[in-house]
Design a protein around this motif. Structure first.
Motif, PDB file in Angstrom:
ATOM      1  N   TYR A 270       0.887  -1.508  -0.522  1.00 36.34           N
ATOM      2  CA  TYR A 270      -0.311   0.120   0.411  1.00 36.34           C
ATOM      3  C   TYR A 270       1.212   1.063   0.146  1.00 36.34           C
ATOM      4  N   VAL A 271       1.620   1.235   1.049  1.00 31.45           N
ATOM      5  CA  VAL A 271       2.510   2.789   0.695  1.00 31.45           C
ATOM      6  C   VAL A 271       3.483   2.812  -0.175  1.00 31.45           C
ATOM      7  N   PHE A 272       4.058   1.590  -0.522  1.00 33.04           N
ATOM      8  CA  PHE A 272       4.948   2.089  -1.768  1.00 33.04           C
ATOM      9  C   PHE A 272       3.824   2.432  -3.156  1.00 33.04           C
ATOM     10  N   ASN A 273       3.012   1.902  -3.138  1.00 31.81           N
ATOM     11  CA  ASN A 273       2.430   2.240  -4.153  1.00 31.81           C
ATOM     12  C   ASN A 273       1.203   3.375  -4.176  1.00 31.81           C
ATOM     13  N   GLN A 274       1.478   4.586  -2.480  1.00 38.26           N
ATOM     14  CA  GLN A 274       1.169   5.596  -2.991  1.00 38.26           C
ATOM     15  C   GLN A 274       2.455   6.475  -3.177  1.00 38.26           C
ATOM     16  N   LEU A 275       3.648   5.785  -2.467  1.00 40.36           N
ATOM     17  CA  LEU A 275       5.181   6.717  -2.901  1.00 40.36           C
ATOM     18  C   LEU A 275       4.764   6.786  -4.868  1.00 40.36           C
ATOM     19  N   VAL A 276       5.011   5.541  -5.254  1.00 40.65           N
ATOM     20  CA  VAL A 276       5.712   5.692  -6.642  1.00 40.65           C
ATOM     21  C   VAL A 276       4.248   5.734  -7.755  1.00 40.65           C
TER      22      VAL A 276
ATOM     23  N   LEU B 207       9.178  12.141  -0.339  1.00 35.42           N
ATOM     24  CA  LEU B 207       7.933  10.750  -0.374  1.00 35.42           C
ATOM     25  C   LEU B 207       7.860   9.810   0.695  1.00 35.42           C
ATOM     26  N   GLU B 208       9.801   9.733   0.042  1.00 31.62           N
ATOM     27  CA  GLU B 208      10.556   8.372   1.267  1.00 31.62           C
ATOM     28  C   GLU B 208      10.101   8.373   2.897  1.00 31.62           C
ATOM     29  N   ASP B 209      10.479   9.652   2.886  1.00 31.90           N
ATOM     30  CA  ASP B 209       9.702  10.418   4.387  1.00 31.90           C
ATOM     31  C   ASP B 209       8.527   9.824   4.993  1.00 31.90           C
ATOM     32  N   LYS B 210       7.715  10.071   3.809  1.00 33.45           N
ATOM     33  CA  LYS B 210       6.442  10.280   4.039  1.00 33.45           C
ATOM     34  C   LYS B 210       6.439   9.449   4.742  1.00 33.45           C
ATOM     35  N   TRP B 211       5.381   8.582   3.691  1.00 34.66           N
ATOM     36  CA  TRP B 211       4.794   6.984   3.462  1.00 34.66           C
ATOM     37  C   TRP B 211       6.365   5.571   4.142  1.00 34.66           C
ATOM     38  N   LEU B 212       7.531   5.735   4.534  1.00 35.67           N
ATOM     39  CA  LEU B 212       8.677   4.523   4.606  1.00 35.67           C
ATOM     40  C   LEU B 212       8.475   5.507   6.017  1.00 35.67           C
ATOM     41  N   LEU B 213       8.929   6.392   5.759  1.00 35.36           N
ATOM     42  CA  LEU B 213       9.655   6.716   7.294  1.00 35.36           C
ATOM     43  C   LEU B 213       9.238   7.832   8.635  1.00 35.36           C
ATOM     44  N   GLY B 214       7.847   8.308   7.925  1.00 33.84           N
ATOM     45  CA  GLY B 214       6.473   8.351   9.464  1.00 33.84           C
ATOM     46  C   GLY B 214       7.004  10.169   9.531  1.00 33.84           C
ATOM     47  N   LYS B 215       8.325  10.611   8.833  1.00 23.10           N
ATOM     48  CA  LYS B 215       8.727  11.957   8.815  1.00 23.10           C
ATOM     49  C   LYS B 215       7.338  13.839   8.806  1.00 23.10           C
ATOM     50  N   ASP B 216       6.611  13.298   7.108  1.00 24.47           N
ATOM     51  CA  ASP B 216       5.420  13.661   7.406  1.00 24.47           C
ATOM     52  C   ASP B 216       4.111  13.845   8.901  1.00 24.47           C
ATOM     53  N   LEU B 217       5.050  14.543  10.062  1.00 23.38           N
ATOM     54  CA  LEU B 217       4.144  14.512  10.857  1.00 23.38           C
ATOM     55  C   LEU B 217       3.645  15.963  10.907  1.00 23.38           C
ATOM     56  N   PRO B 218       1.692  15.179  11.567  1.00 18.08           N
ATOM     57  CA  PRO B 218       0.968  16.415  10.979  1.00 18.08           C
ATOM     58  C   PRO B 218       1.239  17.603  12.003  1.00 18.08           C
ATOM     59  N   ASN B 219       0.223  18.610  11.051  1.00 16.74           N
ATOM     60  CA  ASN B 219       0.230  20.076  11.758  1.00 16.74           C
ATOM     61  C   ASN B 219       0.334  20.162  13.664  1.00 16.74           C
ATOM     62  N   PRO B 220       1.134  20.376  14.332  1.00 13.06           N
ATOM     63  CA  PRO B 220       0.652  20.213  15.539  1.00 13.06           C
ATOM     64  C   PRO B 220      -0.689  20.913  16.560  1.00 13.06           C
ATOM     65  N   THR B 221      -0.930  22.052  15.237  1.00 14.89           N
ATOM     66  CA  THR B 221      -2.140  22.676  16.219  1.00 14.89           C
ATOM     67  C   THR B 221      -3.557  22.241  16.522  1.00 14.89           C
ATOM     68  N   THR B 222      -3.754  22.890  17.507  1.00 17.89           N
ATOM     69  CA  THR B 222      -5.141  22.041  18.142  1.00 17.89           C
ATOM     70  C   THR B 222      -5.838  23.630  18.846  1.00 17.89           C
ATOM     71  N   GLU B 223      -7.337  22.957  18.737  1.00 20.09           N
ATOM     72  CA  GLU B 223      -7.813  24.020  19.613  1.00 20.09           C
ATOM     73  C   GLU B 223      -8.650  23.415  20.779  1.00 20.09           C
ATOM     74  N   GLY B 224      -8.423  21.717  21.455  1.00 19.19           N
ATOM     75  CA  GLY B 224      -8.210  21.768  22.351  1.00 19.19           C
ATOM     76  C   GLY B 224      -9.657  20.885  22.838  1.00 19.19           C
ATOM     77  N   ASP B 225      -9.295  20.009  24.089  1.00 21.43           N
ATOM     78  CA  ASP B 225     -11.231  19.554  24.622  1.00 21.43           C
ATOM     79  C   ASP B 225     -11.545  20.866  25.379  1.00 21.43           C
ATOM     80  N   THR B 226     -12.257  20.959  24.436  1.00 20.88           N
ATOM     81  CA  THR B 226     -13.772  21.765  24.193  1.00 20.88           C
ATOM     82  C   THR B 226     -14.567  21.512  25.806  1.00 20.88           C
ATOM     83  N   ALA B 227     -14.359  20.105  25.953  1.00 20.77           N
ATOM     84  CA  ALA B 227     -15.298  19.890  27.182  1.00 20.77           C
ATOM     85  C   ALA B 227     -15.111  20.094  28.220  1.00 20.77           C
ATOM     86  N   ASN B 228     -13.634  20.963  28.266  1.00 21.51           N
ATOM     87  CA  ASN B 228     -13.426  21.574  28.950  1.00 21.51           C
ATOM     88  C   ASN B 228     -12.816  23.173  28.918  1.00 21.51           C
TER      89      ASN B 228
END
Length: 671
Positions: free
Chosen positions: A326-332, A366-387
């Protein structure tokens, strides 16, 4: 959210739809607010028109996409017409959220706004008028800035795909995805797939005009013949047979040498081997800005086409998976997720699919993204709005070391500040009632060259189809010196209340954000960002474990058009209480949505509004037990001598009759 209010938004909590220079916030009732990063939700300004608030996506038949700050202290809103997705608007407000101007955007103005703020407002996969490569092959297919398909000609020029004399667009093909285009005599042959994975073909004339009369299903026998004749893995299934001497097709010496060494004596290529192949490919190009060229691109496609026989990727239980395929297909071969690269930043950069013209730098990303997990998400959040103190926040990524799983249970789940209670409640439910199910979620890859650990992580989409991403052991912290993650925690407790450290919960939370940009979860915002996965319902149970979930209502219906969330009618002669109790005793997941406010006798919080919980069997030795334990994903918390009145209790005991009968509480169960 009550079990009868099925016309509401899928979010059980309010959520930030966009966080940039400002926050666009959507309440539990769907109404818009705007605010500044760092403000509490209570400090946001309701968007108002003629002094009246309560504006939502249906008020003016437009959907709010983003909000940004203006130099005068007010806000600018970007809006999309509900009935005509090609029509966009800009509305301005003052600092109090009062709309004081609005206009339709020209193409140039839309493109300028995308580039200025780094937002893909029209979801064509690019910013501004840039061409976006959709599929590279014998014919390269692009989307232009307005989402219209363009065929690249041998001389580099573009020819629009048309249907009925009108440009064929991404919106017009909703429900279908173009897999590949090949030239034929007098035109082109297009192969498309629907959401049920059925493959179809249709033809065009030389000018790129689609002939609807040529639309027909492609059967398995026809597909096999076509792939052999054209030398194309049309459906990107990776099922091309590995014939003796097939590596003679490979023209890049370094890649060929790696493949032959890794497959000697009928050995299979594992994750580490695939990384070696891609690294050799990158090095062979000779420079980061050099194009990879036709030969190398063809070599990588030839390897991907044979992935089913070449690759090995066992899960934690030792069962073979399709992770590397799956991941190599996405990469290529391309993916919607390749349009952008986030890399843990608050603003993405454009990336693009692989092609012969792509640079070695693109292949590296693309290797970083699909094989090495380096495409880390944008770290911004709104937070737990139950709080009530939730506020938009961000952070940095830091590597953590611990076991992935060490006796999985609900108590491993400890929410942190992100508004992901629905996801963590789902994870806790799966871990508690069927902990071995997590073995099939993860594929261990070991450590990479930079000592980061990676895993393949599996999810199911809204149609039950499997998807994979690669995630590493880097998680968000507020400050680099922090020893605990900001969002889902590395810490938990075992059944005796002793502290433990396990990575599976934060890893699954982060991987969910990465997989979100595959557009498989049906969420409003489909980007690789933590804020985009805040707020949700029991669909996450299915995304993690498969199957379906249901709640009881007066008639059978799907929830928000999502087939994995389907209501059921109570069977004749039974009651909802009896059905939920039976499910609990059978070890099925019980997902709890709260709009209630309850506490124990000492004042510790039990249920809070806008929050998700899970419930499980309090006595598994009894087939007719009627008592449950309710777990809050905020984390394990008990009365102790040091803390006689904890802020919340988790888990706490309830009779099923009380749980089902509590006003403001609704239940979903796995089926």
């Amino acid at each position: 959210m009550s079990a009868t209010s099925l016309d509401q938004d899928i979010s059980t909590v309010a959520y930030a739809r966009h966080i940039g220079t400002a926050v666009l916030f959507v309440g539990t009732d769907g109404t818009w607010s705007v605010g500044r990063v760092g403000q509490k939700v209570s400090e946001y300004q309701s968007v108002k028109f003629n002094g009246q608030g309560g504006i939502h996506d249906d008020t003016f038949d437009v959907t709010a996409l983003a909000a940004e700050l203006r130099e005068d202290g007010g806000y600018v809103l970007y809006l999309q017409a509900n009935q005509n997705p090609a029509l966009f608007f800009e509305a301005t407000t003052d600092a109090q959220g009062n709309i004081n101007g609005a206009k339709a955007l020209s193409q140039a103005e839309l493109f300028a706004a995308e580039v200025r703020y780094g937002i893909d407002l029209n979801y064509n996969g690019g910013l501004g008028d840039a061409m976006v490569l959709v599929d590279a092959g014998s014919v390269n297919l692009y989307l232009d800035g307005l989402g219209a398909y363009q065929l690249q000609q041998p001389d580099g020029s573009f020819r629009p795909l048309q249907f009925g004399g009108v440009a064929l667009t991404l919106d017009a093909l909703e429900g279908f995805e173009i897999e590949t285009i090949v030239p034929k005599e007098g035109g082109y042959q297009i192969y498309v797939r629907d959401e049920e994975d059925n493959l179809f073909e249709l033809g065009t004339d030389e000018a790129g005009s689609v002939d609807a009369g040529t639309f027909q299903t492609v059967g398995s026998a026809q597909l096999s013949e076509l792939e052999q004749r054209l030398g194309e893995d049309i459906n990107a299934a990776g099922d091309t047979p590995v014939a003796a001497g097939w590596t003679s097709l490979l023209k890049t010496a370094a890649v060929k040498a790696q493949v032959e060494a890794l497959t000697a004596n009928n050995a299979k290529i594992n994750h580490a081997g695939l990384v070696k192949i891609v690294d050799a490919a990158i090095e062979s190009v000779g420079g980061a800005s050099n194009p990879i060229g036709t030969d190398l691109f063809s070599d990588l496609k030839a390897i991907a086409a044979r992935g089913k026989e070449l690759f090995t990727a066992p899960d934690l239980a030792g069962a073979e998976t399709g992770y590397l395929l799956y991941v190599f297909n996405q990469l290529v071969n391309g993916s919607k997720a390749n349009n952008f690269y986030t890399g843990g930043q608050t603003q993405t950069q454009t990336l693009g699919n692989l092609s012969a013209n792509a640079t070695a730098n693109t292949l590296q990303k693309l290797e970083d993204k699909w094989l090495l997990g380096k495409d880390l998400p944008n770290p911004t959040t709104e937070g737990d709005t139950a709080n009530p103190n939730a506020a938009a926040a961000s952070g940095l990524y830091k590597a953590f070391s611990a076991e992935l799983i060490s006796g999985a249970s609900a108590f491993d789940v400890n929410q942190g500040s992100a508004g992901t209670c629905y996801l963590l409640a789902s994870m806790a439910a799966v871990a508690q009632v069927n902990p071995t199910a997590l073995n099939s979620v993860f594929v261990p890859n070991g450590s990479s060259a930079d000592s980061l650990q990676t895993w393949g992580v599996r999810f199911f989409d809204t149609n039950g189809k499997v998807h994979w991403v690669t995630a590493n052991n880097q998680f968000v912290v507020k400050n680099l010196e922090d020893t605990e993650t900001a969002y889902s925690k590395v810490k938990g407790v075992d059944a005796q209340g002793n502290p433990t450290q396990e990575l599976w919960a934060p890893l699954l939370e982060k991987a969910y954000a990465q997989a979100n940009e595959l557009q498989i979860f049906g969420r409003t915002t489909q980007t690789n960002s933590m804020l985009a996965i805040e707020g949700g319902l029991a669909e996450a149970v299915v995304n993690v474990a498969g199957g379906k979930v249901t709640t009881f209502a007066d008639e059978v219906t799907t929830y928000n058009g999502n087939s994995i969330l389907q209501t059921s009618v109570v069977p004749t002669g039974s009651t909802a209480l009896e059905e939920y109790t039976k499910a609990m005793n059978e070890g099925k997941v019980l997902f709890v949505v709260s709009q209630a406010t309850t506490s124990d006798a000492n004042g510790s919080k039990l249920f809070v509004p806008g929050h998700a919980y899970m419930a499980y069997d309090a006595d598994t030795s009894s087939a007719t037990n009627t008592t449950v334990k309710v777990y809050n994903p905020w984390g394990f918390s008990a009365v102790t001598a040091q803390e006689p009145v904890p802020s919340h209790l988790a888990p706490f005991d309830m009779e099923m009759a009380a749980l089902v009968g509590t006003t403001g509480i609704s239940l979903w169960m796995s089926v």
